[in-house]
Design a protein around this motif. Structure first.
Motif, PDB file in Angstrom:
ATOM      1  N   THR A  72       0.837  -1.195   0.000  1.00  0.00           N
ATOM      2  CA  THR A  72       0.000   0.000   0.000  1.00  0.00           C
ATOM      3  C   THR A  72       0.867   1.238   0.000  1.00  0.00           C
ATOM      4  OG1 THR A  72      -1.792  -1.110   1.192  1.00  0.00           O
ATOM      5  CG2 THR A  72      -1.779   1.289   1.238  1.00  0.00           C
ATOM      6  N   LEU A  73       0.655   2.073  -1.002  1.00  0.00           N
ATOM      7  CA  LEU A  73       1.325   3.366  -1.087  1.00  0.00           C
ATOM      8  C   LEU A  73       0.452   4.382  -0.377  1.00  0.00           C
ATOM      9  CD1 LEU A  73       3.520   5.240  -2.420  1.00  0.00           C
ATOM     10  CD2 LEU A  73       1.845   5.603  -4.246  1.00  0.00           C
ATOM     11  N   SER A  74       1.041   5.117   0.534  1.00  0.00           N
ATOM     12  CA  SER A  74       0.299   6.129   1.284  1.00  0.00           C
ATOM     13  C   SER A  74       0.876   7.504   0.987  1.00  0.00           C
ATOM     14  CB  SER A  74       0.375   5.833   2.786  1.00  0.00           C
ATOM     15  OG  SER A  74      -0.355   6.806   3.518  1.00  0.00           O
ATOM     16  N   LEU A  75       0.009   8.398   0.510  1.00  0.00           N
ATOM     17  CA  LEU A  75       0.394   9.774   0.210  1.00  0.00           C
ATOM     18  C   LEU A  75      -0.262  10.689   1.237  1.00  0.00           C
ATOM     19  CD1 LEU A  75      -0.215   9.664  -3.644  1.00  0.00           C
ATOM     20  CD2 LEU A  75       1.964   9.379  -2.470  1.00  0.00           C
ATOM     21  N   PRO A  76       0.510  11.318   2.099  1.00  0.00           N
ATOM     22  CA  PRO A  76      -0.093  12.163   3.139  1.00  0.00           C
ATOM     23  C   PRO A  76      -0.481  13.528   2.580  1.00  0.00           C
ATOM     24  CG  PRO A  76       2.285  12.182   3.365  1.00  0.00           C
ATOM     25  CD  PRO A  76       1.974  11.242   2.221  1.00  0.00           C
ATOM     26  N   ARG A  77      -1.630  14.020   2.922  1.00  0.00           N
ATOM     27  CA  ARG A  77      -2.054  15.381   2.594  1.00  0.00           C
ATOM     28  C   ARG A  77      -1.784  15.723   1.134  1.00  0.00           C
ATOM     29  NH1 ARG A  77       0.541  15.362   7.257  1.00  0.00           N
ATOM     30  NH2 ARG A  77       2.482  16.170   6.349  1.00  0.00           N
ATOM     31  N   VAL A  78      -2.517  15.089   0.240  1.00  0.00           N
ATOM     32  CA  VAL A  78      -2.302  15.296  -1.179  1.00  0.00           C
ATOM     33  C   VAL A  78      -2.688  16.720  -1.602  1.00  0.00           C
ATOM     34  CG1 VAL A  78      -2.545  12.874  -1.774  1.00  0.00           C
ATOM     35  CG2 VAL A  78      -4.569  14.349  -1.760  1.00  0.00           C
ATOM     36  N   SER A  79      -2.062  17.164  -2.697  1.00  0.00           N
ATOM     37  CA  SER A  79      -2.382  18.457  -3.299  1.00  0.00           C
ATOM     38  C   SER A  79      -2.790  18.219  -4.753  1.00  0.00           C
ATOM     39  CB  SER A  79      -1.175  19.396  -3.235  1.00  0.00           C
ATOM     40  OG  SER A  79      -0.113  18.859  -4.014  1.00  0.00           O
ATOM     41  N   LEU A  80      -3.233  19.290  -5.410  1.00  0.00           N
ATOM     42  CA  LEU A  80      -3.676  19.176  -6.801  1.00  0.00           C
ATOM     43  C   LEU A  80      -2.567  18.609  -7.691  1.00  0.00           C
ATOM     44  CD1 LEU A  80      -5.620  22.547  -7.216  1.00  0.00           C
ATOM     45  CD2 LEU A  80      -6.572  20.269  -6.807  1.00  0.00           C
ATOM     46  N   SER A  81      -1.328  18.927  -7.381  1.00  0.00           N
ATOM     47  CA  SER A  81      -0.185  18.484  -8.193  1.00  0.00           C
ATOM     48  C   SER A  81       0.098  16.993  -8.056  1.00  0.00           C
ATOM     49  CB  SER A  81       1.067  19.278  -7.816  1.00  0.00           C
ATOM     50  OG  SER A  81       1.412  19.042  -6.456  1.00  0.00           O
ATOM     51  N   ASP A  82      -0.585  16.323  -7.154  1.00  0.00           N
ATOM     52  CA  ASP A  82      -0.435  14.862  -7.016  1.00  0.00           C
ATOM     53  C   ASP A  82      -1.347  14.110  -7.971  1.00  0.00           C
ATOM     54  OD1 ASP A  82      -0.067  15.392  -3.494  1.00  0.00           O
ATOM     55  OD2 ASP A  82       1.520  14.863  -4.932  1.00  0.00           O
ATOM     56  N   THR A  83      -2.159  14.839  -8.733  1.00  0.00           N
ATOM     57  CA  THR A  83      -2.991  14.207  -9.755  1.00  0.00           C
ATOM     58  C   THR A  83      -2.095  13.594 -10.821  1.00  0.00           C
ATOM     59  OG1 THR A  83      -4.885  15.685  -9.420  1.00  0.00           O
ATOM     60  CG2 THR A  83      -4.688  14.622 -11.572  1.00  0.00           C
ATOM     61  N   ALA A  84      -2.161  12.260 -10.946  1.00  0.00           N
ATOM     62  CA  ALA A  84      -1.240  11.539 -11.829  1.00  0.00           C
ATOM     63  C   ALA A  84      -1.667  10.073 -11.852  1.00  0.00           C
ATOM     64  CB  ALA A  84       0.203  11.650 -11.327  1.00  0.00           C
ATOM     65  N   VAL A  85      -0.932   9.284 -12.630  1.00  0.00           N
ATOM     66  CA  VAL A  85      -1.110   7.833 -12.606  1.00  0.00           C
ATOM     67  C   VAL A  85      -0.003   7.234 -11.748  1.00  0.00           C
ATOM     68  CG1 VAL A  85      -1.202   5.713 -13.974  1.00  0.00           C
ATOM     69  CG2 VAL A  85      -2.175   7.833 -14.886  1.00  0.00           C
TER      70      VAL A  85
END
Lengths: 108, 114
Positions: A72-85
């Motif tokens: 499991t990949l966990s991304l804390p507190r995502v932002s708009l720039s984390d929109t990706a594949v």
């Protein structure tokens, strides 16, 4: 050949934590699990890699259970720039195999 | 640190023509990979070099695709003759070597077959 399975897409909002799970039932003993991020018209970019338990760097955490059949990949507190594949990469007896990718959409 | 360089960025050819892509890996990286990425799919490994030797080319369509890595540095991937289904982005990646070493990707060559 190992097969990796990921959700095709996920939606999130800015500031939330996002968890993306990858299944890899036939992972070999010596294989590592690596996650990549890809923006349109760019090559994949390395995010994080692990073998077992938990790995953390400045951008993400990777959780791997004892049987290593998933991660499991966990991304804390995502932002708009984390929109990706986001791709899960597992080495299968020397052959490198990408999953089909998870398209993450982060909304304001 | 300079990244993986690829050229050209875009290429348009007609079917049955030939085309070549060039890749310059990160300095010191012994392992070089070529991937094919069809729209909407994950990258598929075509060939892997360790220095100038081939490690894995099991998914390379050898009747039309060829690749070489002279002197263990730059690499060229060629398609001859091209088919419509070869339309894709061709990505080059490099690493220090070994499955525990992360790969660094170039931005690819987008190939369109008319």
């Amino acid at each position: 050949l190992a097969k990796t399975t990921q959700p095709i897409s996920m939606d999130s909002y800015e500031g939330q934590e996002v968890n993306i799970t990858c299944s890899h039932n036939n992972i070999a003993t010596n294989d590592y699990i690596t996650w990549y991020q890809q923006f349109p018209s760019q090559g994949p970019r390395f995010i994080i890699q692990g073998y077992k338990t938990k790995v953390t760097n400045e951008v993400a955490s990777l959780f791997i259970p004892a049987d290593r059949k998933s991660s499991t990949l966990s991304l804390p507190r995502v932002s708009l720039s984390d929109t990706a594949v986001y791709y899960c990469l597992v080495g299968d007896r020397g052959k490198l195999i990408f999953g089909q990718g998870t398209e993450l959409s982060v909304k304001p | 640190e300079a990244g993986v360089a690829q050229s050209p960025r875009y290429k348009i050819i007609e079917k049955r023509q030939s085309v070549a892509f060039w890749c310059n890996p990160i300095s010191g990286h012994a392992t070089l990979y070529w991937y094919q990425q069809i729209l909407g799919q994950g990258p598929k490994l075509l060939i892997q070099f360790q220095n100038n030797g081939v490690v894995d080319d099991s998914q390379l369509p050898k009747d039309r695709f060829s690749a070489e890595r002279l002197k263990g540095v730059d690499s060229t991937l060629k398609i001859q003759p091209a088919k419509l289904e070869d339309s894709a982005v061709y990505l080059c990646a490099s690493s220090f070597g070994g499955l525990d070493q992360p790969q660094h990707f170039g931005d690819g060559t987008r190939l369109s077959i008319l």
